[in-house]
Motif scaffolding. Structure first.
Motif, mmCIF file in Angstrom:
data_model
loop_
_atom_site.group_PDB
_atom_site.id
_atom_site.type_symbol
_atom_site.label_atom_id
_atom_site.label_comp_id
_atom_site.label_asym_id
_atom_site.label_seq_id
_atom_site.Cartn_x
_atom_site.Cartn_y
_atom_site.Cartn_z
ATOM 1 N N THR A 12 16.700 -1.058 1.206
ATOM 2 C CA THR A 12 16.188 0.631 1.450
ATOM 3 C C THR A 12 14.964 1.270 2.410
ATOM 4 N N ARG A 15 15.798 6.221 2.574
ATOM 5 C CA ARG A 15 17.426 7.189 3.241
ATOM 6 C C ARG A 15 18.174 7.312 0.795
ATOM 7 N N LEU A 19 20.857 6.107 -0.548
ATOM 8 C CA LEU A 19 20.923 5.264 -1.435
ATOM 9 C C LEU A 19 21.328 5.887 -2.970
ATOM 10 N N ASP A 40 12.211 -1.796 -2.231
ATOM 11 C CA ASP A 40 11.552 -0.510 -1.392
ATOM 12 C C ASP A 40 10.819 -0.917 -0.513
ATOM 13 N N THR A 47 12.492 8.627 -2.683
ATOM 14 C CA THR A 47 13.457 7.453 -3.464
ATOM 15 C C THR A 47 12.764 6.812 -4.416
ATOM 16 N N ASP A 93 23.965 -2.986 1.708
ATOM 17 C CA ASP A 93 22.625 -1.949 1.896
ATOM 18 C C ASP A 93 23.187 -0.792 1.492
ATOM 19 N N ASP A 94 21.909 0.118 2.481
ATOM 20 C CA ASP A 94 22.044 1.273 1.107
ATOM 21 C C ASP A 94 22.513 2.805 1.289
#
Length: 302
Positions: A12, A15, A19, A40, A47, A93-94
């Motif tokens: 990520t 986002r 997430l 991250d 985040t 994916d996030d």
């Protein structure tokens, strides 16, 4: 039989809202993951706060000092999952959300390499995994000559499983034996084609990759694969496509195809992308020549 374990790997970058939806989707799984490894990529939004709040999930968070790209993130995450001893590794994916039974469907399928089938928010099939990725025909400018969504109009048209020749690291699952045999995602790609490279290595090692009709992920963003070839992403699109041809082209003409593509782009640049696109493709061909071999960090573990 011993029940297999599974670690989810998420990469990520800035986002947090997306997430959050992804983590909510994992929390709702009927077959809960044994570990969730979040890489991250040096996010600067909130985040970290999102991750700190998720005490309901078995999170293992790694924060990089700089953005290492999707390729670098998945390299870090897969290596951590492998070193952790998990039987299966699920790369996501996030910006996707799995149906509640998605992980259960995949874990219930006895295959080494599996791919989800993705929909958009409106329920349309948007699975781009290639049914044919042609590295034998030098006249095939785009090696992906058929994809799931170009062959089947709807999910209902799909058989229960479809063999595919490439994947996206957006729902791809492997058993650890695959990693033991072929290695890890190559972080030198940064973005684009790291998943294609891994899939080619897996298939060449004798593994089949199956897309499962009933394992559904929903993309939260529009599926737009059209990037500005004169911008920074354009460099990676060109370079990494060339690397795949240099590494895996099955004859000399296919391995020479990147030079033809570069020449055509330069000649057409005055009416296409201008100097930026021409500069990108020239830099890309030079850089790709130095990536003909798999990087050492991506090699199989010893």
């Amino acid at each position: 039989m011993r029940t297999e374990t599974v670690a989810v790997v998420i990469v990520t970058l800035n986002r947090a809202e997306l997430l959050t939806r992804m983590l909510d989707g994992l929390a709702a799984q009927t077959r809960r993951p044994d570990a969730i490894i979040v890489v991250d990529n040096a996010s600067t939004d909130h985040t970290r706060e999102v991750l700190d709040a998720r005490t309901d999930l078995p999170l293992h968070v790694t924060t990089t000092e700089r953005n290492v790209g999707g390729a670098g993130g998945f390299h870090i995450g897969m290596r951590a999952a492998y070193d952790g001893g998990w039987d299966r590794i699920w790369l996501v994916d996030d910006d996707v959300v799995p149906d509640p039974d998605c992980l259960a469907v995949m874990m219930g399928t006895d295959e080494a390499c599996l791919m989800v089938v993705r929909d958009d928010l409106e329920g349309h099939l948007v699975e781009k995994a290639a049914l044919r990725f042609d590295l034998t025909n030098p006249l095939a400018i785009r090696p992906k000559t058929a994809s799931v969504d170009s062959t089947y109009a709807t999910r209902a048209d799909l058989p229960e499983r479809v063999e595919v020749e490439n994947v996206a690291f957006e729902g791809f699952m492997v058993r650890r034996e695959v990693v033991t045999t072929v290695g890890f995602p190559d972080p030198e790609f940064f973005i684009f084609y790291d998943d294609v490279d891994f899939a080619i290595r897996a298939r060449r090692a004798g593994f089949h990759i199956w897309a499962l009709r009933d394992a559904r992920l929903v993309r939260q963003l529009d599926f737009n694969q059209q990037h500005d070839l004169a911008g920074w992403k354009g460099f990676y699109m060109f370079r990494n496509l060339f690397v795949v041809h240099f590494r895996y082209g099955e004859n000399v003409l296919v391995r020479l195809k990147p030079f033809l593509i570069a020449l055509v782009v330069v000649l057409l640049s005055p009416v296409r992308g201008g100097r930026g696109e021409a500069a990108n493709v020239i830099r890309a061909i030079r850089s790709a020549r130095g990536m003909r071999r798999l990087s050492g960090s991506a090699a199989p573990p010893r």
